[in-house]
Structures are given as structure tokens and as C-alpha cells.
Design a protein around this motif. Structure first.
Motif, PDB file in Angstrom:
ATOM      1  N   ILE A  22     -14.586  -4.935  17.478  1.00  0.00           N
ATOM      2  CA  ILE A  22     -13.912  -5.961  17.805  1.00  0.00           C
ATOM      3  C   ILE A  22     -12.618  -5.436  18.366  1.00  0.00           C
ATOM      4  O   ILE A  22     -11.923  -4.632  18.169  1.00  0.00           O
ATOM      5  N   TYR A  23     -12.252  -6.113  19.585  1.00  0.00           N
ATOM      6  CA  TYR A  23     -10.905  -5.943  20.330  1.00  0.00           C
ATOM      7  C   TYR A  23     -10.159  -7.231  19.884  1.00  0.00           C
ATOM      8  O   TYR A  23     -10.517  -8.356  19.989  1.00  0.00           O
ATOM      9  N   THR A  24      -8.828  -6.770  19.555  1.00  0.00           N
ATOM     10  CA  THR A  24      -8.131  -7.964  19.300  1.00  0.00           C
ATOM     11  C   THR A  24      -6.556  -7.729  19.464  1.00  0.00           C
ATOM     12  O   THR A  24      -6.126  -6.270  19.654  1.00  0.00           O
ATOM     13  N   VAL A  25      -5.736  -8.744  19.853  1.00  0.00           N
ATOM     14  CA  VAL A  25      -4.225  -8.503  20.012  1.00  0.00           C
ATOM     15  C   VAL A  25      -3.498  -9.192  18.729  1.00  0.00           C
ATOM     16  O   VAL A  25      -3.847 -10.396  18.341  1.00  0.00           O
ATOM     17  N   SER A  50      -2.874  -4.086  21.069  1.00  0.00           N
ATOM     18  CA  SER A  50      -4.158  -4.286  20.949  1.00  0.00           C
ATOM     19  C   SER A  50      -4.739  -3.213  20.151  1.00  0.00           C
ATOM     20  O   SER A  50      -4.067  -2.263  19.909  1.00  0.00           O
ATOM     21  N   VAL A  51      -5.887  -3.832  19.365  1.00  0.00           N
ATOM     22  CA  VAL A  51      -6.150  -3.144  18.374  1.00  0.00           C
ATOM     23  C   VAL A  51      -7.840  -3.174  18.330  1.00  0.00           C
ATOM     24  O   VAL A  51      -8.273  -4.378  18.792  1.00  0.00           O
ATOM     25  N   THR A  52      -8.588  -2.118  18.424  1.00  0.00           N
ATOM     26  CA  THR A  52     -10.049  -2.125  18.695  1.00  0.00           C
ATOM     27  C   THR A  52     -10.647  -1.444  17.244  1.00  0.00           C
ATOM     28  O   THR A  52     -10.062  -0.268  16.967  1.00  0.00           O
ATOM     29  N   ILE A  53     -11.532  -2.057  16.673  1.00  0.00           N
ATOM     30  CA  ILE A  53     -11.832  -1.901  15.140  1.00  0.00           C
ATOM     31  C   ILE A  53     -13.508  -1.545  15.566  1.00  0.00           C
ATOM     32  O   ILE A  53     -14.073  -2.694  15.972  1.00  0.00           O
ATOM     33  N   SER A  54     -14.055  -0.401  15.146  1.00  0.00           N
ATOM     34  CA  SER A  54     -15.572  -0.500  14.831  1.00  0.00           C
ATOM     35  C   SER A  54     -15.868  -0.662  13.548  1.00  0.00           C
ATOM     36  O   SER A  54     -15.341  -0.133  12.600  1.00  0.00           O
ATOM     37  N   LEU A  55     -16.883  -1.630  13.296  1.00  0.00           N
ATOM     38  CA  LEU A  55     -17.317  -1.801  11.788  1.00  0.00           C
ATOM     39  C   LEU A  55     -18.774  -1.641  11.817  1.00  0.00           C
ATOM     40  O   LEU A  55     -19.426  -1.770  12.666  1.00  0.00           O
ATOM     41  N   ARG A  56     -19.224  -1.192  10.639  1.00  0.00           N
ATOM     42  CA  ARG A  56     -20.558  -1.290  10.143  1.00  0.00           C
ATOM     43  C   ARG A  56     -20.800  -2.677   9.190  1.00  0.00           C
ATOM     44  O   ARG A  56     -20.002  -2.727   8.207  1.00  0.00           O
ATOM     45  N   LEU A  57     -21.702  -3.431   9.552  1.00  0.00           N
ATOM     46  CA  LEU A  57     -21.978  -4.556   8.956  1.00  0.00           C
ATOM     47  C   LEU A  57     -23.144  -4.219   7.737  1.00  0.00           C
ATOM     48  O   LEU A  57     -24.126  -3.762   8.246  1.00  0.00           O
ATOM     49  N   LEU A 111      -6.377 -15.969  11.214  1.00  0.00           N
ATOM     50  CA  LEU A 111      -5.358 -15.170  10.449  1.00  0.00           C
ATOM     51  C   LEU A 111      -4.199 -15.135  11.164  1.00  0.00           C
ATOM     52  O   LEU A 111      -3.978 -15.148  12.435  1.00  0.00           O
ATOM     53  N   ARG A 112      -3.165 -14.851  10.155  1.00  0.00           N
ATOM     54  CA  ARG A 112      -1.778 -15.066  10.815  1.00  0.00           C
ATOM     55  C   ARG A 112      -1.579 -13.698  11.625  1.00  0.00           C
ATOM     56  O   ARG A 112      -1.751 -12.593  11.125  1.00  0.00           O
ATOM     57  N   GLY A 113      -1.012 -13.851  12.833  1.00  0.00           N
ATOM     58  CA  GLY A 113      -0.505 -12.756  13.574  1.00  0.00           C
ATOM     59  C   GLY A 113      -1.673 -12.543  14.563  1.00  0.00           C
ATOM     60  O   GLY A 113      -1.435 -11.755  15.481  1.00  0.00           O
ATOM     61  N   VAL A 114      -2.961 -13.032  14.461  1.00  0.00           N
ATOM     62  CA  VAL A 114      -3.875 -12.599  15.739  1.00  0.00           C
ATOM     63  C   VAL A 114      -3.571 -13.672  16.774  1.00  0.00           C
ATOM     64  O   VAL A 114      -3.756 -14.884  17.003  1.00  0.00           O
ATOM     65  N   VAL A 115      -3.468 -13.053  17.902  1.00  0.00           N
ATOM     66  CA  VAL A 115      -3.135 -13.695  19.356  1.00  0.00           C
ATOM     67  C   VAL A 115      -4.539 -14.010  20.063  1.00  0.00           C
ATOM     68  O   VAL A 115      -4.865 -14.885  20.536  1.00  0.00           O
ATOM     69  N   ASP A 116      -5.429 -12.857  20.050  1.00  0.00           N
ATOM     70  CA  ASP A 116      -6.546 -12.988  20.743  1.00  0.00           C
ATOM     71  C   ASP A 116      -7.668 -12.081  19.867  1.00  0.00           C
ATOM     72  O   ASP A 116      -7.380 -10.973  19.175  1.00  0.00           O
ATOM     73  N   LEU A 117      -8.899 -12.346  19.913  1.00  0.00           N
ATOM     74  CA  LEU A 117      -9.981 -11.573  19.347  1.00  0.00           C
ATOM     75  C   LEU A 117     -11.334 -11.870  20.144  1.00  0.00           C
ATOM     76  O   LEU A 117     -11.672 -12.963  20.370  1.00  0.00           O
ATOM     77  N   LYS A 118     -11.867 -10.680  20.378  1.00  0.00           N
ATOM     78  CA  LYS A 118     -13.040 -10.606  21.090  1.00  0.00           C
ATOM     79  C   LYS A 118     -14.114  -9.485  20.494  1.00  0.00           C
ATOM     80  O   LYS A 118     -13.653  -8.550  20.156  1.00  0.00           O
TER      81      LYS A 118
END
Length: 151
Positions: free
Chosen positions: A76-79, A115-122, A139-146
Motif C-alpha cells: 500500500i502506498y499512502t500519503v 509518503s508511506v509504503t507498507i507491505s502486508l500479509r493478509l 481515516l484521519r490524516g490520510v490524504v491519498d491511498l493506493k
């Protein structure tokens, strides 16, 4: 391994009930070492009941199906706004969605966002990826999410 054997090597999925017990024991030893329940292969082999030579013979060739083939990993890439608690809240929500965080990479904030990139295992009980995206986007503070990679 000789070059000729490497060329014909292939992976197969086989029900463990038809395999020698040593393969299940090798997997058990690997899990004990990986989890930290045993500090050495010698103590893990003793606990499981196989020889160290059997473990070393198969350790690089025997894997649990769940380990190698069914990992649902996404990135996930998020700002996020550069405000106290925004990243912590984001990560806390991932935990509540039963996502196992593998990596977190954050850039230095510029213009009050980072910008924050997070790798997750579902996990099997983790929500649908699009549902996760919808929840996290609000969520509060999330500008963008991909979702940049994954299933």
C-alpha cells in the motif's frame, strides 16, 4: 546440486499423509527455529525427534504449502499528514483488520505530508482488499491511498 538435476527440478504439491514423516518433522524444526522457541537446530531436532543430518539433508527442499504458495502479500502506498498519531492510527487500523505488517517505509515529511509504503500479509480472515482500501482511505490524516501491488 549437479547442473542436470537443477534443470529438471520442479515444485509439486503433495498431501503430507503420503510422505515420510521426516518431512513434517523438518517443517516443525524450521518453525521452532524461526519462532525462537528453540535457539539451535540441534535442540529443535531433539525436541521434534529427528537427526540433525536428516534436517540438514531436507531443510532447503521442504516447505509448508502455507509458507511458500498461499501468502497474500500486498503493498500500500499512502500519503499521510504529518500530525501526531496519524501513522500510529493507520497501523493500528491495519492490525484491527487482521493484516500482518511486514515492512513500513516512510519518507521525510515535505509540505506537512509524508509518503508511506507498507507491505502486508493478509490472513484468511482478513477483509477484502478493496474493503481495506475503503476503510483506510477514510481515516484521519490520510490524504491519498493506493494499492500498488498484490492480489
Amino acid at each position: 546440486m549437479p547442473a542436470q538435476q537443477r534443470e529438471t527440478r520442479r515444485l509439486v504439491v503433495v498431501d503430507s499423509s503420503v510422505l515420510p514423516e521426516v518431512f513434517d518433522k523438518v517443517i516443525a524444526v524450521k518453525k521452532l527455529i524461526a519462532s525462537g522457541d528453540e535457539k539451535s537446530s540441534a535442540s529443535a531436532c531433539k525436541r521434534v525427534g529427528i537427526s540433525r543430518s536428516a534436517y540438514y539433508k531436507y531443510k532447503d527442499y521442504v516447505f509448508s504449502y502455507e509458507e511458500k504458495l498461499t501468502q497474500r502479500i500486498i503493498s500500500i502506498y499512502t500519503v499521510l499528514r504529518d500530525e501526531p498519531g496519524v501513522l500510529a492510527g493507520f497501523i493500528s487500523n491495519l492490525h484491527s483488520l487482521n493484516a500482518n505488517i511486514l515492512t513500513v517505509n516512510q519518507s521525510i515529511p515535505v509540505d506537512s505530508v509524508a509518503s508511506v509504503t507498507i507491505s502486508l500479509r493478509l490472513n484468511d480472515d482478513t477483509q477484502d482488499i478493496m474493503m481495506i482500501k475503503e476503510i483506510l482511505s477514510k481515516l484521519r490524516g490520510v490524504v491519498d491511498l493506493k494499492i500498488i501491488s498484490g492480489e
